[in-house]
Design a protein around this motif. Structure first.
Motif, PDB file in Angstrom:
ATOM      1  N   GLU A  23       0.671  -1.166  -0.143  1.00  0.00           N
ATOM      2  CA  GLU A  23       0.127  -0.014  -0.191  1.00  0.00           C
ATOM      3  C   GLU A  23       1.316   1.365  -0.192  1.00  0.00           C
ATOM      4  O   GLU A  23       1.604   1.241   0.429  1.00  0.00           O
ATOM      5  N   PRO A  24       0.824   2.093  -1.169  1.00  0.00           N
ATOM      6  CA  PRO A  24       0.220   2.005  -2.466  1.00  0.00           C
ATOM      7  C   PRO A  24       0.456   0.484  -3.405  1.00  0.00           C
ATOM      8  O   PRO A  24       2.007   0.317  -3.333  1.00  0.00           O
ATOM      9  N   PRO A  25      -0.400   0.025  -3.742  1.00  0.00           N
ATOM     10  CA  PRO A  25       0.035  -0.983  -4.494  1.00  0.00           C
ATOM     11  C   PRO A  25       1.858  -0.499  -5.885  1.00  0.00           C
ATOM     12  O   PRO A  25       1.404  -0.212  -6.833  1.00  0.00           O
ATOM     13  N   LEU A  26       1.891  -1.812  -5.649  1.00  0.00           N
ATOM     14  CA  LEU A  26       3.051  -1.755  -7.181  1.00  0.00           C
ATOM     15  C   LEU A  26       2.206  -2.288  -7.770  1.00  0.00           C
ATOM     16  O   LEU A  26       1.908  -3.325  -7.844  1.00  0.00           O
ATOM     17  N   THR A  27       2.434  -1.647  -9.207  1.00  0.00           N
ATOM     18  CA  THR A  27       1.577  -2.069 -10.607  1.00  0.00           C
ATOM     19  C   THR A  27       2.447  -2.313 -11.792  1.00  0.00           C
ATOM     20  O   THR A  27       3.147  -1.705 -11.861  1.00  0.00           O
ATOM     21  N   PRO A  28       1.850  -3.141 -12.654  1.00  0.00           N
ATOM     22  CA  PRO A  28       2.911  -3.238 -13.679  1.00  0.00           C
ATOM     23  C   PRO A  28       3.531  -1.838 -14.937  1.00  0.00           C
ATOM     24  O   PRO A  28       4.709  -1.641 -15.465  1.00  0.00           O
ATOM     25  N   ASP A  29       2.386  -1.545 -14.744  1.00  0.00           N
ATOM     26  CA  ASP A  29       2.231   0.425 -15.640  1.00  0.00           C
ATOM     27  C   ASP A  29       3.381   1.108 -15.093  1.00  0.00           C
ATOM     28  O   ASP A  29       3.253   2.206 -15.000  1.00  0.00           O
ATOM     29  N   VAL A  30       3.617   0.767 -13.710  1.00  0.00           N
ATOM     30  CA  VAL A  30       4.510   2.055 -12.792  1.00  0.00           C
ATOM     31  C   VAL A  30       5.542   1.802 -12.845  1.00  0.00           C
ATOM     32  O   VAL A  30       6.251   0.939 -12.954  1.00  0.00           O
ATOM     33  N   GLU A  31       6.348   2.851 -13.887  1.00  0.00           N
ATOM     34  CA  GLU A  31       8.026   2.556 -13.875  1.00  0.00           C
ATOM     35  C   GLU A  31       8.626   2.572 -12.460  1.00  0.00           C
ATOM     36  O   GLU A  31       9.665   1.763 -12.576  1.00  0.00           O
ATOM     37  N   LEU A  32       8.194   2.654 -11.871  1.00  0.00           N
ATOM     38  CA  LEU A  32       8.718   2.271 -10.247  1.00  0.00           C
ATOM     39  C   LEU A  32       8.849   0.999 -10.089  1.00  0.00           C
ATOM     40  O   LEU A  32      10.011   0.271  -9.030  1.00  0.00           O
ATOM     41  N   THR A  33       8.298  -0.020 -10.528  1.00  0.00           N
ATOM     42  CA  THR A  33       8.278  -0.856 -10.048  1.00  0.00           C
ATOM     43  C   THR A  33       9.251  -1.726 -10.725  1.00  0.00           C
ATOM     44  O   THR A  33       9.845  -2.694 -10.237  1.00  0.00           O
ATOM     45  N   THR A  34       9.505  -1.720 -12.051  1.00  0.00           N
ATOM     46  CA  THR A  34      10.480  -2.358 -12.408  1.00  0.00           C
ATOM     47  C   THR A  34      11.710  -2.145 -12.055  1.00  0.00           C
ATOM     48  O   THR A  34      13.207  -2.563 -11.913  1.00  0.00           O
ATOM     49  N   MET A  35      12.075  -0.303 -11.552  1.00  0.00           N
ATOM     50  CA  MET A  35      13.514   0.092 -10.909  1.00  0.00           C
ATOM     51  C   MET A  35      13.895  -0.632  -9.364  1.00  0.00           C
ATOM     52  O   MET A  35      14.937  -1.420  -9.360  1.00  0.00           O
ATOM     53  N   LEU A  36      12.627  -1.159  -8.384  1.00  0.00           N
ATOM     54  CA  LEU A  36      12.976  -2.246  -7.505  1.00  0.00           C
ATOM     55  C   LEU A  36      12.870  -3.394  -7.306  1.00  0.00           C
ATOM     56  O   LEU A  36      13.962  -4.021  -7.003  1.00  0.00           O
ATOM     57  N   MET A  37      12.420  -3.648  -9.113  1.00  0.00           N
ATOM     58  CA  MET A  37      12.187  -5.019  -9.483  1.00  0.00           C
ATOM     59  C   MET A  37      13.421  -5.849  -9.780  1.00  0.00           C
ATOM     60  O   MET A  37      14.121  -6.794  -9.830  1.00  0.00           O
ATOM     61  N   ARG A  38      13.535  -5.597 -11.436  1.00  0.00           N
ATOM     62  CA  ARG A  38      14.979  -5.183 -11.809  1.00  0.00           C
ATOM     63  C   ARG A  38      16.312  -4.488 -11.627  1.00  0.00           C
ATOM     64  O   ARG A  38      17.374  -4.963 -11.893  1.00  0.00           O
ATOM     65  N   GLY A  39      16.271  -3.587 -10.698  1.00  0.00           N
ATOM     66  CA  GLY A  39      17.810  -2.386 -10.753  1.00  0.00           C
ATOM     67  C   GLY A  39      17.427  -1.048 -12.064  1.00  0.00           C
ATOM     68  O   GLY A  39      18.713  -0.878 -11.280  1.00  0.00           O
ATOM     69  N   ARG A  40      16.733  -0.778 -12.786  1.00  0.00           N
ATOM     70  CA  ARG A  40      16.725  -0.499 -13.445  1.00  0.00           C
ATOM     71  C   ARG A  40      15.296  -0.139 -14.066  1.00  0.00           C
ATOM     72  O   ARG A  40      14.180  -1.138 -13.895  1.00  0.00           O
ATOM     73  N   ASN A  41      15.242   0.972 -14.770  1.00  0.00           N
ATOM     74  CA  ASN A  41      13.486   1.298 -15.433  1.00  0.00           C
ATOM     75  C   ASN A  41      13.585   0.878 -16.461  1.00  0.00           C
ATOM     76  O   ASN A  41      14.364   0.546 -17.668  1.00  0.00           O
ATOM     77  N   ARG A  42      12.573   0.341 -17.009  1.00  0.00           N
ATOM     78  CA  ARG A  42      12.502  -0.871 -17.891  1.00  0.00           C
ATOM     79  C   ARG A  42      12.756  -0.412 -19.579  1.00  0.00           C
ATOM     80  O   ARG A  42      12.741  -0.353 -20.630  1.00  0.00           O
ATOM     81  N   PHE A  43      12.316   2.128 -19.157  1.00  0.00           N
ATOM     82  CA  PHE A  43      12.657   1.895 -20.464  1.00  0.00           C
ATOM     83  C   PHE A  43      13.981   3.037 -21.045  1.00  0.00           C
ATOM     84  O   PHE A  43      14.176   3.495 -22.044  1.00  0.00           O
ATOM     85  N   ASP A  44      15.051   2.677 -19.887  1.00  0.00           N
ATOM     86  CA  ASP A  44      16.385   2.843 -19.829  1.00  0.00           C
ATOM     87  C   ASP A  44      16.872   2.037 -20.700  1.00  0.00           C
ATOM     88  O   ASP A  44      16.808   0.701 -21.237  1.00  0.00           O
ATOM     89  N   LYS A  45      17.535   3.100 -21.365  1.00  0.00           N
ATOM     90  CA  LYS A  45      18.169   2.546 -22.913  1.00  0.00           C
ATOM     91  C   LYS A  45      19.661   1.651 -22.459  1.00  0.00           C
ATOM     92  O   LYS A  45      20.194   2.011 -20.549  1.00  0.00           O
TER      93      LYS A  45
END
Length: 266
Positions: A23-45
Motif C-alpha cells: 500500500e500503495p500497490p506496485l503495479t506493472p504500469d508504474v516505472e518504479l516497479t521495474t526499478m525496484l524489481m530489476r534495478g533499472r527502469n524498463r525504458f532505460d537504454k
C-alpha cells in the motif's frame, strides 16, 4: 568467491512470510516497479540509469501486507510483489556498514492483511548496482537445446542462445544432479569492495528489447541477468553467523569452465 542468493530456505531454518501486496500497490504500469524489481527502469537504454527522484520516492509503498507469517517471527528477507526485496533492520545496517550510500532503503510497516496487526518494520531495498564484471567466456551457461553437441560451456553466443541461463553444477564429490553451485568467473579486480550487486550481460547488443505494447512508440530494455543477485564471501559469512533468514546461498566454484562443461556434454 562470492555467492548467488535467491529467496528461499533450503539451506537454513524455514521461517516464512507470504506477501499479500503493498500500500500503495506496485503495479506493472508504474516505472518504479521495474526499478525496484530489476534495478533499472524498463525504458532505460543499456548504460542509462533513471534517477530515484522525488516523484518516484513519493510512489514508494509505506506498508507491506502479509497473507501468512510464521508465529516464530519474520525472516530478514521477504519477497514482495513483483520479486521486490524487503529487508530487516539488521540486514540493512550491515549493508550500510559494508557499502555506505551504495543502496536505497525505504521504510515500510509490515502488517498482517487479515488482522491489520503490525508484525515488524522493514525496508524496501533498491538494488541498482550492476557492475560489468562477469567473465562470460569462462562462465558456465546452458545453451539452447539446438545449440550443438557442446551445449554447455562459456561464451556470449552460447549464453545468448538460452537467455543467459547459468548452469548449476555439483560440488566436488557430489552427483551432478545435486545442482548446488554455479561456475562463474569474474574480471580481474571486479570483486574488490563489492558485497551486494546484480548481474549484467554487459554488452548492449545482448539486452532484450521490445515495444512497450503494440501501439506504443516506447521501447523496453531488459538485461537477462539483472535478477541474478550476488553477495560477497564476507557478507555470506555474516549471514550464516547471524542466522539471517530468507535468502538461500548458492556457492560459486573456482573451477575451469571446461571442467563444468565436461559433466554435461556427454
Amino acid at each position: 568467491m562470492p555467492f548467488i542468493v535467491d529467496f528461499g530456505f533450503a539451506h537454513g531454518p524455514q521461517i516464512y512470510a507470504v506477501c499479500d501486496g503493498f500500500e500503495p500497490p506496485l503495479t506493472p504500469d508504474v516505472e518504479l516497479t521495474t526499478m525496484l524489481m530489476r534495478g533499472r527502469n524498463r525504458f532505460d537504454k543499456p548504460g542509462e540509469q533513471s534517477p530515484m527522484n522525488a516523484a518516484r520516492i513519493a510512489e514508494i509503498p509505506h506498508t507491506l501486507y502479509l497473507k501468512e507469517a510464521d508465529k516464530r517471527g519474520l525472516p530478514d528477507v521477504i519477497c514482495g510483489t513483483w520479486n521486490t526485496i524487503v529487508v530487516s533492520a539488521r540486514l540493512k545496517d550491515k549493508l550500510e556498514e559494508l557499502e555506505p550510500e551504495r543502496h536505497g532503503f525505504y521504510p515500510v510497516t509490515i502488517k498482517h492483511k487479515g488482522t491489520g496487526k503490525i508484525c515488524s518494520a522493514g525496508h524496501l531495498l533498491y538494488l541498482h548496482q550492476k557492475p560489468d564484471i562477469i567473465d562470460h567466456d569462462n562462465t558456465l551457461y546452458a545453451g539452447a537445446r539446438n545449440f550443438g553437441e557442446q551445449r554447455y560451456g562459456g561464451g556470449y553466443e552460447r549464453a545468448a542462445s538460452n537467455d543467459f541461463c547459468l548452469r548449476r553444477v555439483t560440488s566436488s564429490g557430489k552427483q551432478p544432479h545435486s545442482n548446488d553451485a554455479y561456475l562463474i568467473h569474474f574480471k580481474e579486480g571486479g570483486l574488490k569492495d563489492r558485497h551486494l550487486w546484480r548481474g549484467t550481460v554487459g554488452k548492449p547488443e545482448y539486452f532484450k528489447s521490445a515495444p512497450f505494447h503494440p501501439d506504443s512508440k516506447r521501447t523496453t530494455y531488459v538485461d537477462p541477468l539483472c535478477q541474478t543477485i550476488f553477495i560477497s564471501d564476507e557478507l555470506a559469512e555474516w549471514i550464516r553467523a547471524e542466522k539471517i533468514m530468507g535468502w538461500d546461498l548458492f556457492p560459486i566454484l573456482d573451477k575451469p569452465v571446461d571442467w563444468g562443461a565436461a559433466q554435461f556434454n556427454k
